[in-house]
Design an enzyme around this catalytic site. Structure first.
Site: not given
Ligand code: GRF
Length: 205
Positions: A16, A95-96, A110, A112, A153, A183
């Site tokens: 991401n 978790i913050l 975030n 999810h 979340d 994502e």
């Molecule tokens: C993945 O499960 C993604 O779906 C969630 O965080 C995990 C790792 O994502 N958002 P990334 O490759 O480290 O961004």
């Protein structure tokens, strides 16, 4: 025009983060600039991706910090020293607390990997989310970008995108499809939306 300074918090592979890096390079986040990457543990590949993109990258070990409060204080010190305006949680697994999220109201987002309120909340992260969707037998899943508050979340939803579940999907295959089709599209879009709102607000202040 002042750009919003963005911190990206990571814990894993950083796909991401890579989507954000590529989006910025392709001019899709004109209102913001990726200013620092902070990992919750050393050695994760997300740090390598930041280095390759020339973005300052640090690891703050949640384990070595002893307490959540000490861990968060280290994060806050770094965010302040980099003059951060907004925070993107990209695969960040800690978790913050309310103390932390209250410091950045409507400034933390975030990603999810489900359509909240399905398959979310404490314990739903990574492959577990897709395992739950497959075992429930839903035909559609997807991803959600939401503001972050102290409820896992739980913050206001910003963007969602649906992704089909196909016969024979394994959790790994489904995770990859949700990443590629949702994502990695939503997170840069949401980052630009929030950055534009932040600098827009400042210009009219
Ligand atoms: C993945 O499960 C993604 O779906 C969630 O965080 C995990 C790792 O994502 N958002 P990334 O490759 O480290 O961004």
């Amino acid at each position: 025009m002042k750009k919003a300074r963005i911190a990206v918090l990571v814990s894993g592979g950083g796909t991401n983060l890579q989507a954000l890096i590529d989006a910025e390079k392709n001019g899709k986040i004109p209102s913001g600039t990726l200013s620092v990457v902070i990992a919750s543990k050393p050695g994760v590949y997300a740090l390598e991706r930041a280095d390759q993109a020339g973005i300052p990258a640090l690891a703050v070990s949640r384990k070595a910090s002893g307490s959540q409060a000490a861990f968060e204080q280290q994060l806050l010190d770094i965010l302040e020293s980099y003059r951060i305006d907004m925070i993107v949680l990209a695969g960040f697994l800690s978790i913050l607390s309310k103390d932390f999220t209250d410091r950045y109201p409507q400034r933390i987002i975030n990603i999810h990997p489900s359509l909240i309120p399905a398959f979310c909340g404490a314990g739903y992260y990574g492959l577990k989310v897709h395992e739950a969707a497959l075992s429930y037998g839903v035909k559609v899943t997807g991803a959600t970008v939401h503001y972050v508050n102290e409820v896992p979340d739980g913050g206001q939803i910003l963007l969602q995108k649906a992704v089909e579940i196909l016969p024979g999907d394994t959790p790994q295959v489904l995770q990859r499809r949700v990443m590629e089709q949702a994502e990695w599209i939503l997170l840069p879009q949401a980052a630009e939306m929030v950055a534009a709102k932040i600098i827009g607000k400042e210009e009219h202040a």
